[in-house]
Design a protein around this motif. Structure first.
Motif, PDB file in Angstrom:
ATOM      1  N   LYS A   5       0.801  -1.211   0.000  1.00  0.00           N
ATOM      2  CA  LYS A   5       0.000   0.000   0.000  1.00  0.00           C
ATOM      3  C   LYS A   5       0.843   1.274   0.000  1.00  0.00           C
ATOM      4  N   GLN A   6       2.146   1.120   0.074  1.00  0.00           N
ATOM      5  CA  GLN A   6       3.018   2.293   0.113  1.00  0.00           C
ATOM      6  C   GLN A   6       3.036   2.991  -1.245  1.00  0.00           C
ATOM      7  N   GLU A   7       2.929   4.308  -1.212  1.00  0.00           N
ATOM      8  CA  GLU A   7       2.872   5.093  -2.440  1.00  0.00           C
ATOM      9  C   GLU A   7       4.271   5.257  -3.035  1.00  0.00           C
ATOM     10  N   ILE A   8       4.361   5.201  -4.365  1.00  0.00           N
ATOM     11  CA  ILE A   8       5.632   5.411  -5.055  1.00  0.00           C
ATOM     12  C   ILE A   8       5.803   6.913  -5.264  1.00  0.00           C
ATOM     13  N   LYS A   9       6.908   7.452  -4.756  1.00  0.00           N
ATOM     14  CA  LYS A   9       7.164   8.881  -4.871  1.00  0.00           C
ATOM     15  C   LYS A   9       8.470   9.121  -5.605  1.00  0.00           C
ATOM     16  N   GLN A  12      11.688   9.699  -3.682  1.00  0.00           N
ATOM     17  CA  GLN A  12      11.117   9.393  -2.366  1.00  0.00           C
ATOM     18  C   GLN A  12      10.599  10.638  -1.650  1.00  0.00           C
ATOM     19  N   SER A  15       4.973  13.264  -4.785  1.00  0.00           N
ATOM     20  CA  SER A  15       3.895  12.359  -5.175  1.00  0.00           C
ATOM     21  C   SER A  15       3.397  12.676  -6.589  1.00  0.00           C
ATOM     22  N   GLN A  17       0.347  11.626  -7.408  1.00  0.00           N
ATOM     23  CA  GLN A  17      -1.110  11.627  -7.293  1.00  0.00           C
ATOM     24  C   GLN A  17      -1.680  13.034  -7.424  1.00  0.00           C
ATOM     25  N   PRO A  34       4.132   6.790 -11.909  1.00  0.00           N
ATOM     26  CA  PRO A  34       4.929   6.924 -10.685  1.00  0.00           C
ATOM     27  C   PRO A  34       6.203   6.081 -10.732  1.00  0.00           C
TER      28      PRO A  34
END
Length: 192
Positions: A5-9, A12, A15, A17, A34
């Motif tokens: 569930k960790q978002e890819i940034k 790091q 975002s 999104q 991403p």
């Protein structure tokens, strides 16, 4: 939080999104997939129009590696963009990827001229620019403007790139890319 569930940034930090491409013509060609490190190893190189699948941040990095001092130095170009994004965030408080997308939208020319010759006489004719080329030109003009501003100047290229992106995102005429777009479109309009 689980790894699934960790978002890819990006780097790091940033975002992908909630970033929208408002220019309808550029939506298919402005890739916002991403990724942590924008480095596709040139897999897009051997097929036509495959560069549309390359992330927009990586295309900016690749354009910074122009012949001359920075040719082929991808790690250096990546660090320049990373530091420029930090500067953009400090100055505007906005997501730098969003600023980059807005800058590309504002710096992309819609109209250009082409040369047509009739019986040895050359005419310039106004034509619409393909979306893929619009993005190419916008990124090229942004990077060339940043490079030209840092030349013979104590300001490092990271600062000039951040400044250029912020000005282009605000559609400011002081931006070299927006000025170039206006010039191209003015010439095209006169040759209709």
């Amino acid at each position: 939080m689980s790894a699934a569930k960790q978002e890819i940034k990006l780097f790091q930090k940033w975002s992908f999104q909630d970033i929208k491409v408002e220019d309808l013509g550029l939506q298919r060609y402005l890739n916002l997939t991403p990724m942590v490190t924008p480095h596709s190893m040139g897999r897009h190189e051997h097929q036509r129009f495959r560069k549309a699948r390359v992330n927009i941040v990586e295309r900016l990095i690749n354009n910074l590696m122009r012949p001359g001092k920075n040719a082929g130095k991808k790690a250096k170009a990546t660090n320049i963009v990373k530091q420029a994004f930090d500067i953009i965030y400090l100055r505007t408080g906005k997501n730098p990827i969003e600023v980059l997308v807005k800058a590309v939208e504002n710096a992309a020319p819609c109209e250009d001229t082409t040369r047509i010759s009739y019986g040895g006489v050359v005419y310039h004719l106004s034509v619409d620019v393909a979306p893929q080329r619009r993005i190419d030109l916008a990124i090229r003009h942004i990077t060339e403007g940043a490079r030209a501003a840092s030349m013979n100047n104590p300001k490092p290229i990271q600062e000039t790139l951040a400044e250029e992106l912020i000005l282009a995102a605000n559609n400011d005429i002081k931006s070299a890319a927006v000025a170039k777009r206006n010039e191209i479109e003015r010439v095209a309009q006169s040759s209709r």
